[in-house]
Design a protein around this motif. Structure first.
Motif, PDB file in Angstrom:
ATOM      1  N   ALA A 169       0.816  -1.221   0.000  1.00  0.00           N
ATOM      2  CA  ALA A 169       0.000   0.000   0.000  1.00  0.00           C
ATOM      3  C   ALA A 169       0.849   1.270   0.000  1.00  0.00           C
ATOM      4  N   LYS A 171       3.218   1.926   2.740  1.00  0.00           N
ATOM      5  CA  LYS A 171       3.482   2.345   4.124  1.00  0.00           C
ATOM      6  C   LYS A 171       4.954   2.694   4.341  1.00  0.00           C
ATOM      7  N   SER A 172       5.829   1.816   3.858  1.00  0.00           N
ATOM      8  CA  SER A 172       7.265   2.060   4.069  1.00  0.00           C
ATOM      9  C   SER A 172       7.708   3.293   3.287  1.00  0.00           C
ATOM     10  N   VAL A 185      11.711  -0.650   0.450  1.00  0.00           N
ATOM     11  CA  VAL A 185      10.510  -0.450  -0.370  1.00  0.00           C
ATOM     12  C   VAL A 185      10.656  -1.314  -1.610  1.00  0.00           C
ATOM     13  N   TYR A 188       6.520  -5.626  -4.270  1.00  0.00           N
ATOM     14  CA  TYR A 188       5.882  -6.922  -4.003  1.00  0.00           C
ATOM     15  C   TYR A 188       5.369  -6.923  -2.573  1.00  0.00           C
ATOM     16  N   PHE A 190       4.484  -7.882   1.281  1.00  0.00           N
ATOM     17  CA  PHE A 190       5.252  -8.354   2.441  1.00  0.00           C
ATOM     18  C   PHE A 190       6.750  -8.056   2.317  1.00  0.00           C
ATOM     19  N   THR A 192       8.053  -5.596   3.980  1.00  0.00           N
ATOM     20  CA  THR A 192       8.407  -5.299   5.365  1.00  0.00           C
ATOM     21  C   THR A 192       8.048  -6.488   6.248  1.00  0.00           C
ATOM     22  N   ASP A 285      -0.399  10.333  -6.972  1.00  0.00           N
ATOM     23  CA  ASP A 285       0.126  10.697  -8.296  1.00  0.00           C
ATOM     24  C   ASP A 285      -0.334   9.740  -9.378  1.00  0.00           C
ATOM     25  N   SER A 307       4.003   9.778  -1.817  1.00  0.00           N
ATOM     26  CA  SER A 307       5.378   9.729  -1.298  1.00  0.00           C
ATOM     27  C   SER A 307       6.352   9.963  -2.439  1.00  0.00           C
TER      28      SER A 307
END
Ligand SMILES: Nc1nc2c(ncn2[C@@H]2O[C@H](COP(=O)(O)OP(=O)(O)OP(=O)(O)O)[C@@H](O)[C@H]2O)c(=O)[nH]1
Ligand SMILES: [Mg+2]
Length: 353
Positions: A169, A171-172, A185, A188, A190, A192, A285, A307
């Motif tokens: 999504a 998050k990182s 980042v 794919y 998982f 993190t 974006d 981001s």
């Protein structure tokens, strides 16, 4: 991994003002009586608990904290002005140690004071030395130096805000955009596998007004996580300790509403439904952030960001901060209880503003 925030400060208390030698004088009678006053005491340096702070970041741009010295006494029995104390604001849970590692104390409550460097005593003026058989004393004492100490401050912190979202999504990427943390980042799910923590700093240009809080990026969640699917919900315990949960929704998928309701459900199964929360729509974006796609967000607290381009990233940092402040005020007592169960990760400071 320990999640600690540390910094060093040098605290220097003020010197006491000197006493003075002075005599009442009149024409042709040089020494009518001793009237030299005492100096003022030197100011002390204190740590003061402030529940609006969550990190020690604001102390990293300056090392020396010096309180005012007392003013020298005056003639006519005038006592010198006392040096003003210096208060260093610290988050609740800050532990102060000397360079040798000796614990000086800790600050656990909002408004609590911890004396770290005592101001020097004032010197005495010559009027103090008046005696029946000693009418024109020339004695006085100098003010004493204030204490000076090098301190290690340490804070064990939990995150203020936790990012909950589907794998991939963003998050990182978000944590990288708002802090100096560098979680991996990749395109794919998982990517993190363990939680990451970042300190977000907002400051003015002169680094005078530094506000900061802590955000945790946790591994992605999927439907059924509470039954063990994906990486399961083992990481939700990290969210349990945060003040606020940010639902991170990927706008490049056409199922944002599904993502949101799924995440809510999984969090509910962990008893997190009553936590303060907000919604972040990522990849603005590239994704669909039009009225139709975001209709379900009407009336909710949400923001769309990117981001990649930095779109609304600054606004998000401010929104997060308001959220942290609002929940800190509502919830100032629970913070203290949580310190005993804190555990952590590496802290990375951001210098961006
Ligand atoms: N276009 C665009 N792509 C983004 C943005 N943010 C993240 N991505 C991409 O989305 C993919 C996933 O990003 P991550 O930040 O790793 O996502 P994550 O939510 O941490 O994923 P997990 O760790 O697997 O849960 C990467 O290919 C990123 O480059 C953005 O703002 N715009
Ligand atoms: Mg990630």
């Amino acid at each position: 991994m320990k999640f600690k925030d540390t910094t060093q400060v040098i605290a220097k208390a003020g010197r006491g003002g000197d006493g003075v030698v002075s005599f009442k004088s009149a024409k042709n009678a040089a020494k009518l009586g001793a009237d030299g006053g005492d100096g003022g005491d030197g100011g002390s340096v204190y740590l003061v608990g402030d529940n609006g702070l969550s990190t020690l970041s604001h102390l990293r741009y300056r090392q020396l904290y010096a309180a005012e010295s007392g003013v020298r006494g005056g003639s006519n029995q005038c006592t010198g002005k006392r040096g003003a104390d210096l208060e260093i604001k610290v988050p609740l849970g800050t532990v102060a140690r000397s360079k040798d590692g000796d614990k000086i104390g800790e600050v656990l409550e909002n408004g609590a004071f911890l004396l770290i460097a005592r101001g020097g005593h004032r010197g005495l003026g010559n009027m103090r030395f008046l005696k029946p058989n000693h009418q024109a004393p020339e004695e006085y004492t100098k003010g004493k130096d204030g204490e000076s100490i090098e301190l290690d401050l340490e804070l064990q912190i939990i995150a203020d805000i936790g990012l909950a979202g589907f794998p991939n999504a963003g998050k990182s990427s978000l944590l990288r955009a708002i802090s100096a943390a560098k979680p991996k980042v990749a395109d794919y799910p998982f990517t993190t596998l363990v939680p990451h923590i970042g300190v977000v700093e907002i400051s003015d240009r002169n680094y005078q007004d530094i506000r900061s809080y802590v955000v945790a990026d946790i591994p992605g969640l999927i439907e059924g996580a509470s039954e063990g699917k994906g990486l399961g919900i083992q990481f939700l315990r990290h969210l349990k300790r945060t003040q606020c949960i940010a639902y991170v929704l990927d706008s490049t998928r056409d199922d944002m509403q599904y993502q949101f309701s799924c995440l809510k459900k999984e969090l509910q199964s962990y008893g997190l439904e009553d936590k303060a929360s907000m919604i972040i729509v990522t990849k603005a974006d590239d994704g669909l952030v039009d009225e139709l796609a975001t209709e379900f967000l009407n009336g909710k607290d949400w923001i769309a960001v990117s981001s990649l381009t930095g779109f609304q990233i600054h606004e998000l940092k401010e929104r997060f901060y308001s959220k942290v402040i609002a929940t800190n005020i509502d919830d100032s007592h629970s913070t203290e209880l949580e310190f005993s169960s804190r555990e952590g990760f590496e802290v990375v400071h951001s210098s961006s503003n």
